[in-house]
Each structure stands twice: as C-alpha cells, then as structure tokens.
Design an enzyme around this catalytic site. Sequence first.
Site, mmCIF file in Angstrom:
data_model
loop_
_atom_site.group_PDB
_atom_site.id
_atom_site.type_symbol
_atom_site.label_atom_id
_atom_site.label_comp_id
_atom_site.label_asym_id
_atom_site.label_seq_id
_atom_site.Cartn_x
_atom_site.Cartn_y
_atom_site.Cartn_z
ATOM 1 N N GLY A 1 -20.258 -14.447 28.964
ATOM 2 C CA GLY A 1 -21.305 -14.899 28.051
ATOM 3 C C GLY A 1 -22.672 -15.027 28.445
ATOM 4 C CD GLN A 2 -27.987 -16.990 25.523
ATOM 5 O OE1 GLN A 2 -27.040 -17.767 24.874
ATOM 6 N NE2 GLN A 2 -29.040 -16.765 25.275
ATOM 7 C CG LEU A 3 -24.295 -21.463 29.885
ATOM 8 C CD1 LEU A 3 -25.725 -21.973 30.693
ATOM 9 C CD2 LEU A 3 -23.724 -22.875 29.041
ATOM 10 C CB ILE B 1 -11.125 -12.434 26.533
ATOM 11 C CG1 ILE B 1 -11.685 -13.309 25.347
ATOM 12 C CG2 ILE B 1 -9.624 -13.264 26.702
ATOM 13 C CD1 ILE B 1 -11.428 -13.607 24.300
ATOM 14 C CG ASP C 1 -6.566 -15.972 25.176
ATOM 15 O OD1 ASP C 1 -7.284 -17.063 25.006
ATOM 16 O OD2 ASP C 1 -5.815 -15.527 24.327
ATOM 17 C CE1 TYR D 1 -20.272 -23.663 19.102
ATOM 18 C CE2 TYR D 1 -22.195 -24.657 18.117
ATOM 19 C CZ TYR D 1 -21.381 -24.182 19.384
ATOM 20 O OH TYR D 1 -22.227 -23.983 20.330
ATOM 21 C CE LYS E 1 -19.451 -26.523 21.311
ATOM 22 N NZ LYS E 1 -18.810 -26.072 22.519
HETATM 23 N N1 SER Z 1 -26.911 -22.120 20.012
HETATM 24 C C1 SER Z 1 -25.740 -22.545 19.474
HETATM 25 C C2 SER Z 1 -25.570 -21.780 18.066
HETATM 26 O O1 SER Z 1 -26.736 -21.378 17.317
HETATM 27 C C3 SER Z 1 -25.728 -23.890 19.024
HETATM 28 O O2 SER Z 1 -25.143 -24.632 19.831
HETATM 29 O O3 SER Z 1 -24.470 -21.669 17.915
#
Ligand code: SER
Length: 316
Positions: free
Chosen positions: A11-13, A35, A51, A141, A145
């Site tokens: 992923g990005q990070l 995955i 996964d 989301y 969190k």
């Molecule tokens: N960068 C994330 C998003 O936009 C926020 O944590 O979903």
Amino acid sequence: MANILVTGACGQLGSELTAELRKIHGNERVVASDINGPVTLIGDGPYEHLDVMNKQHLEKVIEKYNIGVVYHLAAILSANSEKNIDLAWKLNIDGLLNVLQLAQSRKMERVFWPSSIAVFGPDAQKKKTPQNSPMNPTTVYGISKVAGEHWCAYFHRKFGVDVRSLRYPGLIGYKSLPGGGTTDYAVDIYHKAVAGEKFSCFLEKDSALPMMYMDDAVKAAIDLMNAPEENITIRTSYNVSAISFSPEEIATSIQARIPGFDVAYEPDYRQEIASSWPDSIDDSAARDDWGWKPAFDLKKMTADMLKNLPGVLEGM
Ligand code: SER
C-alpha cells in the site's frame, strides 16, 4: 533476533515503510505481506501473499519467519469503506484482532497499528483538535478506527501487549498511489500538475484537512516504535500533525512553480466525509512523550513532490 512483519506492505504507506525498515534492519529481517502485491517498490526480501483475516495463515507466517514485531497496515480507507461496509469492518477490525491475539499468545515484542484523524466527527473541535476531543465519527472507517483504538488499549491493559498507534492525517508521497481515501486528492493533484493537465478536485476549495508528507509519516512510525516503553502514555492512539491546507492552498503552492496549472472544484460524496473531520490537529502529547517533530511544510513538500514525481512517472 525476532524479525519484522509488515501487513499491507504494497500500500501507499506500506511500500515506503517496508523499504525504510529494510534499510535499517536488512532485507531478510523484514517480511512484506499483502493480498495485492508484490510490487517492485518494496525491493528485495521475503514476501508472503497474506490475507490478514485468515488467522491460521497469519500465524503460519509469524511462525515461519520468527516474527516479533508487526506493522499492521492492511486496511480499507475512508471512501472505499463507505462502499463496502461489511468488508471494511471485517478487514479493519477482524484483521487487527487477529494480530493482537497472536501478539498476545506468541508473546511478541511490539505491534504498530495506524489509526486516523477519521476517529473525530462533526462535534470535535475543528481547529487544533485536542487528543481527547469527543470521538463520534460519522463514517464506517472512523467507526472502525475508534473501535480499533479501544481494542489496542484493551490488549495493552489486559494482556500487556505493547501495541502503539498514531492517528495519521492524509498522507502524501510521490513513490506510490493511495487508494480509496478522502485525502487522496492531495496526491492526485501533483500527478495532474506534472502531466500538464487540468485537475478536477472532489472537495470544495476551502475544505482544509490535516496532512503529512510521507517522509514524516515513516519517521513518526519508526520513532514511536523505538521510544522507551515508559514514555508511551497513550495506548489508544497519538494525535500527530504536520501540515494543514485546503485544496486552494495546495493548488496555489503548485501554481507558484507551475504557473497556469488549472483546478476545478467539483465536490462529490467525499466532501461530506471531509467536512466531518478536523481542519488541524493538536499533537502536543506526541511531541512531549517521544519527541515528535515533522520536517515538511506545504512549500517544502510541493518542492520535493514536483522534483521527484516526474522521474517516478517516467520509470512506470
Ligand atoms: N487518508 C485517510 C483517508 O482519507 C484518512 O486516514 O481515508
């Protein structure tokens, strides 16, 4: 010596954090998993197709590589979570619980898990949102969190799992693309500017959000994980802050270097998500507890993005 596992490593990070961890600890000691991968960005080193919702497989990987530290990044971001509530909850929460339970039963050293500014909702203080502002998110989301933060605190309190977490703002980098987030416009805008195209922004021009350059995001995770245990006073998740800007402000910073860059504002469903989040964040606890200090402001970030992005795009 125990090894390190990164989930969501493509992923990005994940792709940038994996590369940095490999630089520090050596390629063989850092196991990348995803995955969706593998991608070239993470470079040489062990890779497992994994996964995280499959606890048995996760345990096998942990056993196979003698994993003692997990950077658990696999998750679905805000905009995509709205489109697939079931999967967002399962991946974001069951995945985390699997990692925490295995960290407990296998007595692992440490776990890193990213939370987000999305834990805050419309009733939180908008500017310089304090660590303990009300957390009543209105997004799937955000709900995942907030729940995840409480699971982390619970596993630490009840079982002594040394899990550490950051509430990341929007992350911006040139090496990889984000996917399915509300803050992603701030990456796409540079791609359009470099391509010489007009950018259509899905947020209003004055919709300010907290953001962070990737170098700072990687450094924050590593610094937090290296901090002495007694310094960690927050076991839900730390507010971390770097930059705050609106779409118009980032456009202006690009136009200072690329005059004539054109932006249109065409807000869609993501505006409602952005409007429910803070404009900026107070991160004094992170600064006091483990010395957090970002290096990039908007001007420096734009200069670095516009310097490096063309080369990356050429190589694609
Ligand atoms: N960068 C994330 C998003 O936009 C926020 O944590 O979903």
